[in-house]
Design a protein around this motif. Sequence first.
Motif, short mmCIF file in Angstrom:
data_model
loop_
_atom_site.label_atom_id
_atom_site.label_comp_id
_atom_site.label_asym_id
_atom_site.label_seq_id
_atom_site.Cartn_x
_atom_site.Cartn_y
_atom_site.Cartn_z
N THR A 35 0.84 -1.22 0.00
CA THR A 35 0.00 0.00 0.00
C THR A 35 0.87 1.27 0.00
N TYR A 36 2.08 1.14 -0.42
CA TYR A 36 3.03 2.25 -0.60
C TYR A 36 3.46 2.92 0.71
N ASN A 37 2.45 3.21 1.60
CA ASN A 37 2.72 3.85 2.89
C ASN A 37 3.57 5.12 2.76
N LEU A 38 3.19 5.96 1.84
CA LEU A 38 3.87 7.25 1.74
C LEU A 38 3.28 8.19 2.78
N LEU A 39 4.08 9.17 3.17
CA LEU A 39 3.59 10.14 4.16
C LEU A 39 2.77 11.18 3.41
N VAL A 82 16.72 -4.95 0.65
CA VAL A 82 15.42 -4.34 0.37
C VAL A 82 14.35 -5.42 0.54
N LEU A 83 13.37 -5.13 1.38
CA LEU A 83 12.31 -6.08 1.65
C LEU A 83 11.03 -5.55 1.03
N ALA A 84 10.46 -6.31 0.11
CA ALA A 84 9.28 -5.81 -0.61
C ALA A 84 8.13 -6.78 -0.39
N ASP A 85 7.07 -6.24 0.23
CA ASP A 85 5.92 -7.07 0.56
C ASP A 85 4.81 -6.83 -0.47
N GLU A 86 4.60 -7.78 -1.34
CA GLU A 86 3.58 -7.68 -2.39
C GLU A 86 3.65 -6.32 -3.11
N PRO A 87 4.79 -5.98 -3.67
CA PRO A 87 4.95 -4.61 -4.19
C PRO A 87 4.10 -4.33 -5.42
N ASP A 132 17.07 -3.43 -12.26
CA ASP A 132 18.17 -2.51 -12.59
C ASP A 132 18.90 -2.04 -11.34
N LEU A 133 18.11 -1.69 -10.32
CA LEU A 133 18.71 -1.20 -9.08
C LEU A 133 19.49 -2.31 -8.38
N ASN A 134 18.98 -3.51 -8.47
CA ASN A 134 19.66 -4.68 -7.90
C ASN A 134 21.01 -4.87 -8.58
N ARG A 135 21.01 -4.67 -9.87
CA ARG A 135 22.27 -4.82 -10.62
C ARG A 135 23.24 -3.70 -10.29
N GLU A 136 22.67 -2.50 -10.27
CA GLU A 136 23.53 -1.31 -10.09
C GLU A 136 24.07 -1.19 -8.67
N LEU A 137 23.20 -1.41 -7.67
CA LEU A 137 23.58 -1.15 -6.28
C LEU A 137 24.00 -2.40 -5.52
N LYS A 138 23.75 -3.56 -6.11
CA LYS A 138 24.08 -4.84 -5.48
C LYS A 138 23.33 -5.06 -4.17
N SER A 139 22.19 -4.42 -4.04
CA SER A 139 21.37 -4.66 -2.84
C SER A 139 20.68 -6.00 -2.96
N THR A 140 20.43 -6.61 -1.84
CA THR A 140 19.69 -7.87 -1.81
C THR A 140 18.20 -7.57 -1.77
N PHE A 141 17.48 -8.12 -2.73
CA PHE A 141 16.03 -7.91 -2.76
C PHE A 141 15.33 -9.18 -2.31
N ILE A 142 14.44 -9.04 -1.37
CA ILE A 142 13.62 -10.20 -0.97
C ILE A 142 12.16 -9.79 -1.08
N PHE A 143 11.43 -10.55 -1.86
CA PHE A 143 10.02 -10.24 -2.08
C PHE A 143 9.14 -11.24 -1.34
N ALA A 144 8.04 -10.76 -0.83
CA ALA A 144 6.97 -11.67 -0.41
C ALA A 144 5.89 -11.50 -1.47
N THR A 145 5.57 -12.56 -2.19
CA THR A 145 4.64 -12.38 -3.31
C THR A 145 3.95 -13.68 -3.71
N HIS A 146 2.81 -13.55 -4.30
CA HIS A 146 2.26 -14.71 -5.02
C HIS A 146 1.83 -14.27 -6.42
N ASP A 147 2.45 -13.16 -6.84
CA ASP A 147 2.15 -12.59 -8.15
C ASP A 147 3.07 -13.23 -9.20
#
Lengths: 392, 241
Positions: free
Chosen positions: B96-100, B168-173, B191-206
């Motif tokens: 749900t983005y959760n932006l301020l 980076v933890l992404a819940d049903e993004p 792209d960001l994963n490639r560029e920054l080498k951050s670990t992305f973990i998704f929770a998804t069923h998409d």
Amino acid sequence: MTVLRLAFRNVLGAGLKTWLNVAVLSLAFVVIVWVQGFYDGVNQQALDAIIDIEYAGGQFWHEEYDKFDPLTLEQSHGKISPDVQKIIDDGNAIPILTTLGAIYPHGRMISLMIKGVKTDQDIIPLPSHVLENGNPNLIPALIGTRMAEAGEIEKGDVITMRWRDANGTFDATDVEIVEIMNTIAPSIDAGQIWIPIESLREAMQMPGEATVITVRKGFDVEIGEFGQFYFMLPEKLLEDMINVMKGRDIFWMIMYVLLSSLGLLAIFDTQMLAVFRRRKEMGMLMALGMTRKEIVGTFTLEGALQGLLSVVVAFAWGAPICYWTMTTGFRFGNLKEGGGFAIPTVVYPEYSPQLVFGTIFILMFFITLVSFLPVRRVVKLKPTDALRGRWS
Amino acid sequence: MQNSKLIRTENLVKKFPVGKGFFTALRDINLEFDKGEFTGLVGPSGSGKTTLLNIIGALDDPSEGEAYVMNSEVSQLSHGKAAELRNQHLGFIFQTYNLLPVYNVFENVEFPLLLLRLPTKERRQMVMEALEWVGLTDKVKSKPVNLSGGERQRVAIARAMVKKPKIVLADEPTANLDAKNSHNVLKMMVDLNRELKSTFIFATHDEKVIQYLRRKITLEDGRVIDDVPMVTNGLNKGSQS
């Protein structure tokens, strides 16, 4: 600093919600200060009026005299000592002789105090010079509007006055009401009749005696005993009255608390709603790495900043109104009584720095407190629950 | 205990009180994640994906077992230390983005940097860089309410990535996005994963997300039933170092 910056952003970002809060709070600020300033103004003017009209530069009281106990009047008279007499002769003081008596207007008996005063005095603003007028065969008498209303007496009426002399013998004579004075001070009006002091001394068989001696304003007298009399400054003479006023303060304190509570309730409600509505946001803030302390600090500061903003807004629109009422005053027409105190027909509110800054301090303290109270629940909130919008 | 793995769970169990009993959301989870992974926790609703993500993100504690994130045991972290870990090394992306809502795009993205107390100039540079990654440099002044769902999620990604977190933890993004926006957002994350080498973990069923994964961990009833590398049909050829 980060917390302050965030709180500031949130306050500004909330837009209309912030301005509604600020409007309610600024109204509370101005009303509290205005009402309290009005009350302080009434009190101060009442005290000033009593000093001007009754106590002037201070009074010598007979050692038996107690202003609040009329039964002491029978004994509270005595010869004036030479040093006090000299002050009187120099025109810096006037003797006043007081006794209990009664008048019989329209066949009714009204108990009152008979006061004897010099007719040519200018120390208290009593129009005593009128006592030189009237029928030379009758004792001239001066009363106030309150006394006139109570006895349905009019100027020119001749009424019977009765008293007991120094030997305890009842005596009576007719007096002519030569003037009805309009004064804001009940203490020289209600239940009193003024006649020339020499007439009263003769009637009472108390030559050269007095009950109190009022000193001219600005004339210095050393505090202490002078024969049967002792001298007191106006501040000392007003002590009892100030104590009575303090008793009345409870009512105003309740008003003050009620008005403050209204303002605080508004911000408490808003904060409660805000915290309830912003649970997810708090969860998000936790996920972003804000500590609980920082979150509590941010939300508390938001409330405090709204308080501060309302002070500024209150000052912007309240100060001109307060200044205007302070300089032009409030006209109250014929309203003169206020629980035995003088209430001037025009009241000038007084806004002391203590009142203004004290109110700001008290309200700011409580605004911060009521902003903190709902947010402290956040301290116990799990981030996952907050993100789901749960309370626990 | 020092370990080269970025994230490690040992016999992880999570139970939630339900009435007088407990519901076991996670059972004996033993997993390891390396730097630069692009991994999905896949499974039906109630399989424990979000719970595992929350524990890894130091938002929740395990009931039993251990979860190590950058060699810190999550359950042993104080509130302050957990906040510090999230602040410095973790980025979250939510369904749900959760932006301020009271902040504009720039301020939303800037927020994590404010918590890191970075100087204004540096913050500005980093925010603009992050907004460039997600293609929103023309929306800096916009409030979230004026953005489309896809744009909001891009802001959320920029906010998660702006501090260049290790994880980076992404819940049903992509749950609230249409197919086109989902692919755009996922390409951006690749792209960001490639560029920054951050670990992305998704929770998804998409399924759309699953196409992009390089590792798929399947959960069912709180258990890992499958943990396999993915053939990414050309959508994500890998960047793992």
